[in-house]
Motif scaffolding. Structure first.
Motif, PDB file in Angstrom:
ATOM      1  N   ASP A 165      -0.188   3.796  -2.938  1.00 20.43           N
ATOM      2  CA  ASP A 165       0.098   5.614  -2.455  1.00 20.43           C
ATOM      3  C   ASP A 165       1.250   6.327  -3.041  1.00 20.43           C
ATOM      4  OD1 ASP A 165      -0.792   7.281  -0.561  1.00 20.43           O
ATOM      5  OD2 ASP A 165       0.939   7.296   0.372  1.00 20.43           O
ATOM      6  N   ASN A 215       0.668  -0.644   0.026  1.00 21.31           N
ATOM      7  CA  ASN A 215      -0.099   0.034  -0.296  1.00 21.31           C
ATOM      8  C   ASN A 215       0.982   1.354  -0.437  1.00 21.31           C
ATOM      9  OD1 ASN A 215      -2.305  -1.157   0.325  1.00 21.31           O
ATOM     10  ND2 ASN A 215      -2.265  -1.290   2.251  1.00 21.31           N
ATOM     11  N   TYR A 270       2.087   5.155   5.919  1.00 16.76           N
ATOM     12  CA  TYR A 270       2.241   3.872   5.470  1.00 16.76           C
ATOM     13  C   TYR A 270       3.712   4.139   5.678  1.00 16.76           C
ATOM     14  CZ  TYR A 270      -1.867   4.221   2.901  1.00 16.76           C
ATOM     15  OH  TYR A 270      -3.391   4.125   2.442  1.00 16.76           O
TER      16      TYR A 270
END
Ligand code: ADP
Length: 156
Positions: free
Chosen positions: A20, A16, A123
Motif C-alpha cells: 500500500d 500488504n 494496514y
C-alpha cells in the motif's frame, strides 16, 4: 533529472502494508527501487532469492518500480543507483522514534532525504514480524500479505 527513491527494507516477507505504501508513493517519484538490505548478522526467515522473487513478481507490471538488493550502507546504495530520496513508512510512534535518528544520519552522511508516509489505518497493525510469528505458529497469514506471497506460504 529523475527523482529516484529507494524503499529499503527486509521484506521478510513483503506485506500488504508495504505494498500500500509503495503504491501510494508512485505519483511522488519518477522511479522507486524496492531494495532488500542484506544484513548478514540478521537471520531472515525467507531466503534472499525467495524475497526477491516475490518482489519481482508483484511489480512485474509496474514500469516505474524496480527491485534490487544491497549489502552495506543504504546511503551508499542510494549513491550507486542515483537516488536522492529514501521512502519509509510510519505506523506509530515506535516507528517514528526508530526512524528519526536514522533519517538524520542518512541526511548527514549521504545527503539523502527520507520521505515518510503514514500508514493507512487498515494496514497499521501489519508487520513482517507478525506475519512470521503467524506462519511459525502454523496459522493463516494470507490476509496480511499479497496473493503471490500467500500462495507460497500455503504450499510450504
Ligand atoms: P526494516 O527491516 O528496515 O524495518 P521492513 O521490511 O520491516 O524493514 O519495513 C520497511 C519499511 O516499511 C519501514 O519503513 C516500515 O516502517 C514500513 N512498513 C512496514 N510495515 C508497514 C505497514 N503495515 N504500513 C506502512 N509501512 C510499513
Amino acid at each position: 533529472m529523475m527523482n529516484i527513491a529507494v524503499f529499503p527494507g527486509s521484506f521478510d516477507p513483503i506485506t500488504n502494508g508495504h505494498l500500500d505504501l509503495i503504491r501510494r508513493a508512485i505519483p511522488l517519484f519518477d522511479k522507486i527501487i524496492v531494495a532488500i538490505g542484506v544484513n548478514d548478522q540478521k537471520k531472515s526467515l525467507y531466503s534472499l532469492e525467495q524475497r526477491l522473487s516475490w518482489l519481482e513478481e508483484i511489480f512485474s507490471e509496474d514500469d516505474s518500480i524496480s527491485v534490487g538488493n544491497y549489502h552495506g550502507l543504504t546511503v551508499h546504495y542510494c549513491q550507486e543507483v542515483g537516488a536522492k530520496y529514501l521512502l519509509r513508512g510510519l505506523r506509530n510512534t515506535t516507528d517514528y522514534n526508530y526512524e528519526q535518528s536514522i533519517s538524520q544520519a542518512n541526511s548527514i552522511v549521504g545527503g539523502v532525504e527520507t520521505v515518510f508516509l503514514i500508514s493507512n489505518p487498515q494496514y497499521s497493525h501489519i508487520s513482517s514480524s507478525i506475519v512470521r510469528a503467524i506462519v511459525k505458529g502454523n496459522a493463516d497469514a494470507s490476509t496480511f500479505v499479497p496473493a503471490v506471497v500467500a500462495s507460497t506460504l500455503q504450499s510450504s
